[in-house]
Design a protein around this motif. Structure first.
Motif, PDB file in Angstrom:
ATOM      1  N   ARG A 246      47.638  45.538  38.128  1.00  0.00           N
ATOM      2  CA  ARG A 246      47.827  44.070  38.114  1.00  0.00           C
ATOM      3  C   ARG A 246      46.275  43.329  38.042  1.00  0.00           C
ATOM      4  O   ARG A 246      45.542  43.890  38.674  1.00  0.00           O
ATOM      5  CB  ARG A 246      48.415  43.534  39.557  1.00  0.00           C
TER       6      ARG A 246
ATOM      7  N   PRO B 129      48.668  38.424  48.607  1.00  0.00           N
ATOM      8  CA  PRO B 129      49.536  37.264  48.345  1.00  0.00           C
ATOM      9  C   PRO B 129      50.292  36.765  49.738  1.00  0.00           C
ATOM     10  O   PRO B 129      50.242  37.685  50.711  1.00  0.00           O
ATOM     11  CB  PRO B 129      50.546  37.721  47.725  1.00  0.00           C
TER      12      PRO B 129
ATOM     13  N   HIS C 120      37.032  42.078  45.451  1.00  0.00           N
ATOM     14  CA  HIS C 120      38.115  41.149  45.213  1.00  0.00           C
ATOM     15  C   HIS C 120      38.052  40.484  43.877  1.00  0.00           C
ATOM     16  O   HIS C 120      38.900  40.182  43.148  1.00  0.00           O
ATOM     17  CB  HIS C 120      38.440  40.284  46.270  1.00  0.00           C
TER      18      HIS C 120
ATOM     19  N   PHE D 153      40.072  32.732  45.383  1.00  0.00           N
ATOM     20  CA  PHE D 153      40.974  33.536  44.220  1.00  0.00           C
ATOM     21  C   PHE D 153      41.247  35.010  44.374  1.00  0.00           C
ATOM     22  O   PHE D 153      42.565  35.565  44.373  1.00  0.00           O
ATOM     23  CB  PHE D 153      40.528  32.973  42.762  1.00  0.00           C
TER      24      PHE D 153
ATOM     25  N   ALA E 287      44.449  39.369  37.340  1.00  0.00           N
ATOM     26  CA  ALA E 287      44.764  37.727  37.322  1.00  0.00           C
ATOM     27  C   ALA E 287      43.393  37.240  36.841  1.00  0.00           C
ATOM     28  O   ALA E 287      42.442  37.719  37.119  1.00  0.00           O
ATOM     29  CB  ALA E 287      45.113  37.393  38.861  1.00  0.00           C
TER      30      ALA E 287
ATOM     31  N   ALA F 201      40.500  39.222  38.833  1.00  0.00           N
ATOM     32  CA  ALA F 201      40.690  39.860  39.963  1.00  0.00           C
ATOM     33  C   ALA F 201      41.820  40.969  39.841  1.00  0.00           C
ATOM     34  O   ALA F 201      42.545  40.694  38.726  1.00  0.00           O
ATOM     35  CB  ALA F 201      41.244  38.923  41.025  1.00  0.00           C
ATOM     36  N   THR F 202      41.612  42.126  40.445  1.00  0.00           N
ATOM     37  CA  THR F 202      42.533  43.074  40.602  1.00  0.00           C
ATOM     38  C   THR F 202      42.739  43.594  41.908  1.00  0.00           C
ATOM     39  O   THR F 202      41.601  43.966  42.549  1.00  0.00           O
ATOM     40  CB  THR F 202      42.350  44.023  39.340  1.00  0.00           C
TER      41      THR F 202
ATOM     42  N   THR G  42      41.458  33.297  36.106  1.00  0.00           N
ATOM     43  CA  THR G  42      41.490  31.841  36.191  1.00  0.00           C
ATOM     44  C   THR G  42      40.171  31.233  35.665  1.00  0.00           C
ATOM     45  O   THR G  42      39.260  32.271  35.341  1.00  0.00           O
ATOM     46  CB  THR G  42      41.728  31.246  37.472  1.00  0.00           C
TER      47      THR G  42
ATOM     48  N   VAL H 205      44.723  36.847  45.342  1.00  0.00           N
ATOM     49  CA  VAL H 205      45.616  37.903  44.437  1.00  0.00           C
ATOM     50  C   VAL H 205      45.829  39.131  45.391  1.00  0.00           C
ATOM     51  O   VAL H 205      46.699  39.799  45.104  1.00  0.00           O
ATOM     52  CB  VAL H 205      44.584  38.231  43.171  1.00  0.00           C
ATOM     53  N   SER H 206      44.772  39.577  45.792  1.00  0.00           N
ATOM     54  CA  SER H 206      44.773  40.790  46.697  1.00  0.00           C
ATOM     55  C   SER H 206      45.702  40.790  47.796  1.00  0.00           C
ATOM     56  O   SER H 206      46.305  41.709  48.388  1.00  0.00           O
ATOM     57  CB  SER H 206      43.551  41.238  46.969  1.00  0.00           C
TER      58      SER H 206
END
Length: 178
Positions: A107, A131, A41, A124, A109, A55-56, A111, A128-129
């Protein structure tokens, strides 16, 4: 590859695997593959007074430092915070065509925070994985929650994630997956 050249000198790379977090700088067994890393993750890149969580949900194979060129490295010096998402295979065609075509979505993300925090990075990455999916329900004015209550479920421990909740198939309870 998609490149994420994070500005981090002599970083520590931590990434999630099933049921654990690996420090790629020191947790690798002799003979382990150092060319590609499979991420569950998140990846956390920490250096000095900053940490980045990446993350993706779509591209779990990554390279640290540089793209893989078939070196089969036995030692990997972590000098930069560069991360590369390996999204398409075109190196070999053992079980499939060495190329892909069509429309794809990837995708990502990112942070940051002042210091490394594997728990926050895991939260986090999971967020992302997975939602939040809102589902409308009918009002229940006589339900078990007090009128002033703001939450049905509260998890007090920061290292525990609620990853699923559903109504029990038998009875009036809830099934929670932590």
């Amino acid at each position: 590859y998609f490149a994420f050249p994070f500005a981090a000198e002599k970083p520590t790379f931590r990434y999630e695997v099933p049921c654990g977090i690996v420090n790629a700088n020191k947790d690798m067994l002799p003979g382990a593959c150092l060319d590609w890393f499979t991420v569950q993750h998140f990846v956390e890149v920490a250096s000095g007074d900053a940490a980045i969580a990446w993350a993706t949900p779509d591209a779990p194979l990554v390279c640290f430092q540089d793209i893989n060129r078939g070196k089969w490295q036995t030692k990997l010096d972590f000098t930069t915070g560069h991360l590369f998402a390996y999204v398409m295979n075109n190196y070999w065609h053992t079980n499939y065509k060495a190329g892909q075509d069509g429309d794809f979505s990837f995708r990502f993300a990112i942070t940051s925070r002042p210091k490394a925090d594997s728990t926050a990075s895991a939260q986090f990455g999971w967020g992302v994985s997975n939602p939040l999916i809102a589902v409308p329900v009918e009002a229940n004015p006589n339900g078990p929650l007090a009128a002033a209550s703001g939450s049905l479920i509260e998890v007090a421990e920061p290292n525990v994630l609620l990853i699923g909740a559903k109504k029990a198939e038998v009875g009036d309870g809830l099934v929670l997956r932590l």
